[in-house]
Every structure is written in structure tokens, then in C-alpha cells.
Scaffold this motif. Structure first.
Motif, PDB file in Angstrom:
ATOM      1  N   UNK A 148      78.671  45.726  12.442  1.00  0.00           N
ATOM      2  CA  UNK A 148      77.298  46.393  12.483  1.00  0.00           C
ATOM      3  C   UNK A 148      76.760  46.138  10.753  1.00  0.00           C
ATOM      4  N   UNK A 149      77.816  45.693  10.121  1.00  0.00           N
ATOM      5  CA  UNK A 149      77.455  45.634   8.586  1.00  0.00           C
ATOM      6  C   UNK A 149      76.308  44.527   8.601  1.00  0.00           C
ATOM      7  N   UNK A 150      75.352  44.992   7.649  1.00  0.00           N
ATOM      8  CA  UNK A 150      74.252  43.891   7.424  1.00  0.00           C
ATOM      9  C   UNK A 150      73.322  43.514   8.437  1.00  0.00           C
ATOM     10  N   UNK A 151      73.513  44.349   9.388  1.00  0.00           N
ATOM     11  CA  UNK A 151      72.601  44.089  10.792  1.00  0.00           C
ATOM     12  C   UNK A 151      71.475  44.784  10.864  1.00  0.00           C
ATOM     13  N   UNK A 152      71.178  46.112  10.340  1.00  0.00           N
ATOM     14  CA  UNK A 152      69.976  46.929  10.517  1.00  0.00           C
ATOM     15  C   UNK A 152      69.094  46.651   9.527  1.00  0.00           C
ATOM     16  N   UNK A 153      68.018  46.939   9.640  1.00  0.00           N
ATOM     17  CA  UNK A 153      67.087  46.792   8.677  1.00  0.00           C
ATOM     18  C   UNK A 153      66.687  47.982   7.548  1.00  0.00           C
ATOM     19  N   UNK A 154      67.721  49.053   7.878  1.00  0.00           N
ATOM     20  CA  UNK A 154      67.802  50.147   6.852  1.00  0.00           C
ATOM     21  C   UNK A 154      68.957  50.393   6.061  1.00  0.00           C
ATOM     22  N   UNK A 155      69.355  49.169   5.386  1.00  0.00           N
ATOM     23  CA  UNK A 155      70.397  49.103   4.406  1.00  0.00           C
ATOM     24  C   UNK A 155      71.932  49.476   5.055  1.00  0.00           C
ATOM     25  N   UNK A 156      72.989  49.633   4.246  1.00  0.00           N
ATOM     26  CA  UNK A 156      74.225  50.168   4.860  1.00  0.00           C
ATOM     27  C   UNK A 156      73.800  51.328   5.716  1.00  0.00           C
ATOM     28  N   UNK A 157      73.102  52.497   5.177  1.00  0.00           N
ATOM     29  CA  UNK A 157      72.984  53.619   5.840  1.00  0.00           C
ATOM     30  C   UNK A 157      72.598  53.233   7.331  1.00  0.00           C
ATOM     31  N   UNK A 158      71.534  52.352   7.420  1.00  0.00           N
ATOM     32  CA  UNK A 158      71.010  52.132   8.803  1.00  0.00           C
ATOM     33  C   UNK A 158      72.363  51.396   9.667  1.00  0.00           C
ATOM     34  N   UNK A 159      72.786  50.588   9.132  1.00  0.00           N
ATOM     35  CA  UNK A 159      74.115  49.981   9.789  1.00  0.00           C
ATOM     36  C   UNK A 159      74.948  51.119  10.229  1.00  0.00           C
ATOM     37  N   UNK A 160      75.322  52.186   9.537  1.00  0.00           N
ATOM     38  CA  UNK A 160      76.155  53.127   9.775  1.00  0.00           C
ATOM     39  C   UNK A 160      75.568  54.035  11.025  1.00  0.00           C
ATOM     40  N   UNK A 161      74.406  54.278  10.927  1.00  0.00           N
ATOM     41  CA  UNK A 161      73.617  54.857  12.133  1.00  0.00           C
ATOM     42  C   UNK A 161      73.690  53.998  13.387  1.00  0.00           C
ATOM     43  N   UNK A 162      73.697  52.981  13.296  1.00  0.00           N
ATOM     44  CA  UNK A 162      73.469  52.015  14.461  1.00  0.00           C
ATOM     45  C   UNK A 162      74.735  51.807  14.876  1.00  0.00           C
ATOM     46  N   UNK A 163      75.933  52.085  14.037  1.00  0.00           N
ATOM     47  CA  UNK A 163      77.335  52.052  14.691  1.00  0.00           C
ATOM     48  C   UNK A 163      77.557  53.415  15.530  1.00  0.00           C
ATOM     49  N   UNK A 164      77.236  54.401  15.014  1.00  0.00           N
ATOM     50  CA  UNK A 164      77.136  55.755  15.443  1.00  0.00           C
ATOM     51  C   UNK A 164      76.440  55.709  16.902  1.00  0.00           C
ATOM     52  N   UNK A 165      75.330  55.061  17.048  1.00  0.00           N
ATOM     53  CA  UNK A 165      74.714  54.901  18.178  1.00  0.00           C
ATOM     54  C   UNK A 165      75.456  54.269  19.064  1.00  0.00           C
ATOM     55  N   UNK A 166      76.069  53.264  18.654  1.00  0.00           N
ATOM     56  CA  UNK A 166      76.728  52.228  19.498  1.00  0.00           C
ATOM     57  C   UNK A 166      77.862  53.030  20.294  1.00  0.00           C
ATOM     58  N   UNK A 167      78.445  53.833  19.526  1.00  0.00           N
ATOM     59  CA  UNK A 167      79.617  54.450  19.751  1.00  0.00           C
ATOM     60  C   UNK A 167      79.571  55.891  20.779  1.00  0.00           C
ATOM     61  N   UNK A 168      78.189  56.302  20.533  1.00  0.00           N
ATOM     62  CA  UNK A 168      77.821  57.494  21.413  1.00  0.00           C
ATOM     63  C   UNK A 168      77.565  56.511  22.817  1.00  0.00           C
ATOM     64  N   UNK A 169      76.940  55.584  22.636  1.00  0.00           N
ATOM     65  CA  UNK A 169      76.919  54.673  23.978  1.00  0.00           C
ATOM     66  C   UNK A 169      78.308  54.649  24.743  1.00  0.00           C
TER      67      UNK A 169
END
Ligand code: CA
Length: 451
Positions: A220-241
Motif C-alpha cells: 500500500x505504501x505510496x499507492x494513495x493520493x493521500x500521502x502515507x496517511x491515505x496509504x494507511x487508510x487504504x490498507x485498513x479498507x483492504x483488511x476490512x474487505x
């Protein structure tokens, strides 16, 4: 049943027992008690989900839950981590149940949501950040003392970039790889679900992310448009999935309810100081249209995104702007599970009718206790009045002059950003809200007999 559990269980009220008959647990057994899952993130702002307006963070899995379920747009936590957890766990504003008054140390005798559900036949697990035992091992205050059959996680936050992991009462390693925690907690959650698939179970997943020090794994690192914080939330989302996929694969989706929410608002500007002292990455969370940030009584500090999903119980495609709160989860779950409430007064209100579509309106019209150690504001309907510092010692709020500087009134319906103080334009509303503040100051007191 050990002695503590027994002592607490006999504290459940007879009146609640009589009133406890519910569709979720009919005696005929034609409907199984629903499994209940809460995913509680840390320091995630109101605007930090796609379905709550984020343009920089992609959260397709949680967005899908919102689409298939219920999105609550006026859902309240508490302004900081520990107090927020005390509130969710007990259905009470923290002063009722906290040894320290504020909510960082939850009294051992306080009845938790896990105890209520365990008493109703559930197997219970807490995975992740506990943070209601003063970040230490205090006998009586630990997860296994407070109704959780299984615990895996960390007693406190990760401020220093390292956590101490514990399984039940057994200390494990102290990792400094913050990027590993979201996935690891989810692995634990999935194992618990598999082991207890015959249910009913209550699973409370309290992520350490996105509390600084934040980090995301390589995927997830570097993948969002929302800085590292965005990457972290996208990782949470994936894990909720991953949790949702597991429920589906095991055939449990139809009889499980998942609540996704956050413990308080995002860090914003205060976090710059934190980064300096703790060396973590800047957490760039967003309160969306709300004013303020973590730790404040502005909406941005306490109003959090909330999604409720449960295809067999929660009619989909709905959103509701009525007030609801983490303190409502205990009585709501008690109702859905056919469980009993603590015998002392709690602040939570049963929202099962709203969740299941039996009602179109929230059962909550008042939210008393915006607090930061003391009463800061009260809300009724669309109106929110800041009262913090308005009453002198020994003075009631009703006696505070309307032109007193600390009084500020906002119409949250037309002014969600709390920009325009209309205190001088609505004297009757101010009068009514001051009475509520008096009620709160008088009644939200430590419960007697909890030690
Ligand atoms: Ca927090």
C-alpha cells in the motif's frame, strides 16, 4: 463462570431482563442471534472515507458496505483515544465509569459490552488497542477481566513507534514495524471468526492505525493520493474487505452485523508537534466539512464516519443524519442479542430500530457530553451550545448570562462547519440547552458501587 463474572452478571437488572425479549433472540430459536463485529480505527477523520467525501483516499470495500448498508452521518465518539474506548465499551460517558474520571482507566467493575454479550451466550474477542487500563497491566482492568474471552493486541498507543503485543495475559514481542499491525490484527480476527463460526460471537477490532506513528506495508505504501496517511487508510479498507470476505465464505454474512467507525477526529495541526517529539510521519487526516480536530469539542474532534452493514438484518442503501453514538452500541447490541443492560444508569440509547429499518428516525435527540475532562457542549436536535467555562464554581448553567463569552450556539443543520455563532438570535434555544447542561452536570456522575 469466575467470581468476577458472576458478581457482574447478577448486577444485571430484572427490569432489563423482562424487557429483553427481542426479535433477535426469540425463544423459538427461529432466528439465530446475530454475530456482532465492530471495527474501530484510530484518529480517522470524518472525511477520510470515499463514502464520506474523500477525494484522495480510495476505500472501495467500506464504500460497498455503506451502499449495501446504513451510513450514519451524525455519529459521535469521544475526543480522544482512551475515553472513546471507555465510552464504546460501557455505553456511558466516561465520568460515570472511569477511575481517572476522563476515561483512560476503566473501572474493573464497570459492565462492558463484552460482558453483556458474554452473558447472552456470545464468545467475545478484543483485537488491537485496549487503552483503558492506563496503558499498563492493572489487574481487574484488562481485556480478559472485562468480558473478553480472547485478547490479542497492545495495552496502549504506539506513540513511540513501538508496541508491546499481548495474547490474553501473555506478553509477546515488542515490534516497531507499525506497517505490520493492520494485517496482523486482521489475521487474528479471521482466525477468531473461523474458530467460532458456529457463533454467536462478538468481535471488537480496534486498529492501532492511523494513530501516529503511522506506516503502511509495501503493498500500500505510496499507492494513495493521500500521502502515507491515505496509504494507511487504504490498507485498513483492504483488511476490512478480508473480514467481510471471510464472513461470506463461511456463510455468516446474512447473520452478522458489522459496524465500522473511528475513535475520534484526525490530528490536523496539533500533530506537527507530535511529529517533532515522536519522529513519526505526518498524519494528514481530514475532518471533511467539520471544524476542529482530535481533542476538541468541535464536531471535527468527535463526529466520526460510521457505516453499519448486515445483509440479513440491516436494510441497505440508507443513510441517516440523526444523532447516534458509540455509547449507543451497548444497548443496541444488548437488544439485538437478547441481552440485559447494566442495572445502573447508562447514557447509550437502543438504536436497533434504526439499524433494522423498523424506525426511520434515530432514537437519540440529545447528546449531552462533549467533554474534555469537563462538560464542554451539549446538543439537542440541530442545536449545539458550547458551555465550557461558562459557569463559575457553584453556579448553575441556567444562571449564566447570555452574553457570557464562552457561550456559543451553532445550528448544525444549516452550519455543519460551526462558523456562525448565533447565540444572541435564539434565546429560547439557549435557555433550553443551558437546562440540559445543568442536567448533565448534575447527573453524569460516577456510578456508585463501582469502586
Ligand atoms: Ca484516537
Amino acid at each position: 463462570m469466575n467470581r468476577r463474572a458472576f458478581c457482574k452478571s447478577v448486577g444485571l437488572s430484572a427490569a432489563a431482563a423482562l424487557a429483553g425479549k427481542s426479535w433477535g433472540a426469540s425463544a423459538g430459536g427461529d432466528r439465530k442471534k446475530p454475530n456482532l463485529v465492530v471495527v474501530f480505527t484510530d484518529d480517522q477523520g470524518y472525511g477520510d472515507l470515499g463514502c464520506f467525501g474523500s477525494k484522495t483516499i480510495r476505500t472501495p470495500r467500506i464504500d460497498a458496505l455503506a451502499k449495501e448498508g446504513l451510513r450514519l452521518t451524525s455519529f459521535y465518539a469521544q475526543p480522544v483515544c482512551g475515553p472513546s474506548r471507555s465510552a464504546l465499551l460501557t455505553g456511558c460517558y466516561p465520568p460515570r465509569v472511569a477511575a481517572d474520571g476522563r476515561g483512560w482507566q476503566l473501572k474493573g467493575k464497570a459492565v462492558t459490552i463484552a460482558e453483556v454479550l458474554k452473558d447472552a451466550g456470545y464468545t467475545t474477542a478484543c483485537i488491537g488497542k485496549w487503552d483503558v487500563s492506563g496503558r499498563r497491566n492493572r489487574p481487574g482492568m484488562m481485556p480478559n477481566d472485562q468480558g473478553f474471552d480472547y485478547y490479542f493486541g497492545t495495552w496502549g498507543a504506539n506513540d513511540g513507534g513501538r508496541v508491546r503485543l499481548t495474547r490474553n495475559r501473555e506478553p509477546l514481542e515488542n515490534p516497531n514495524d507499525m506497517a505490520s499491525l493492520t494485517g496482523r490484527y486482521t489475521d487474528e480476527a479471521i482466525q477468531f471468526i473461523r474458530k467460532h463460526k458456529d457463533g454467536p460471537f462478538f468481535l471488537y477490532v480496534a486498529h492501532t492505525m492511523a494513530h501516529v506513528v503511522i506506516d503502511a506495508s509495501k503493498q500500500f505504501k505510496g499507492k494513495s493520493k493521500g500521502d502515507l496517511y491515505g496509504d494507511v487508510i487504504e490498507e485498513i479498507d483492504w483488511n476490512v474487505g478480508r473480514i467481510v470476505d471471510e464472513l461470506k465464505q463461511l456463510g455468516l454474512a446474512k447473520n452478522t452485523i458489522v459496524v465500522f467507525t473511528s475513535d475520534n477526529g484526525p490530528w490536523c495541526q496539533r500533530e506537527a508537534h507530535y511529529r517533532k517529539t515522536h519522529g513519526g510521519h505526518l498524519a494528514t487526516g481530514s475532518p471533511g466539512p467539520l471544524r476542529g480536530h482530535k481533542g476538541s469539542n468541535w464536531e471535527g474532534g468527535v463526529r466520526v464516519p460510521c457505516v453499519v452493514w448486515g445483509p440479513g438484518h440491516i436494510p441497505g442503501g440508507r443513510e441517516n443524519s440523526g444523532m447516534a453514538a458509540t455509547i449507543d452500541l451497548l444497548p443496541t447490541f444488548a437488544k439485538l442479542a437478547g441481552g440485559h443492560l447494566p442495572k445502573y444508569d447508562i447514557d447509550g440509547i437502543d438504536q436497533s430500530a434504526l439499524l433494522t429499518g423498523a424506525a426511520t428516525k434515530s432514537a437519540r435527540q440529545k447528546h449531552f457530553y462533549y467533554h474534555n475532562g469537563k462538560l464542554g457542549a451539549v446538543r439537542q436536535g440541530q442545536w449545539k451550545l458550547f458551555v465550557g467555562g461558562a459557569a463559575k464554581k457553584g453556579q448553575s448553567f441556567s444562571d449564566v448570562p447570555f452574553d457570557s463569552a464562552p457561550l456559543q450556539l451553532y445550528d448544525l443543520e444549516s452550519d455543519i462547519g460551526e462558523k456562525k455563532n448565533v447565540v444572541s438570535e435564539h434565546p429560547e434555544t439557549v435557555r433550553a440547552l443551558l437546562k440540559l447542561a445543568d442536567w448533565a452536570a448534575e447527573n453524569i456522575r460516577p456510578v456508585e458501587g463501582l469502586g
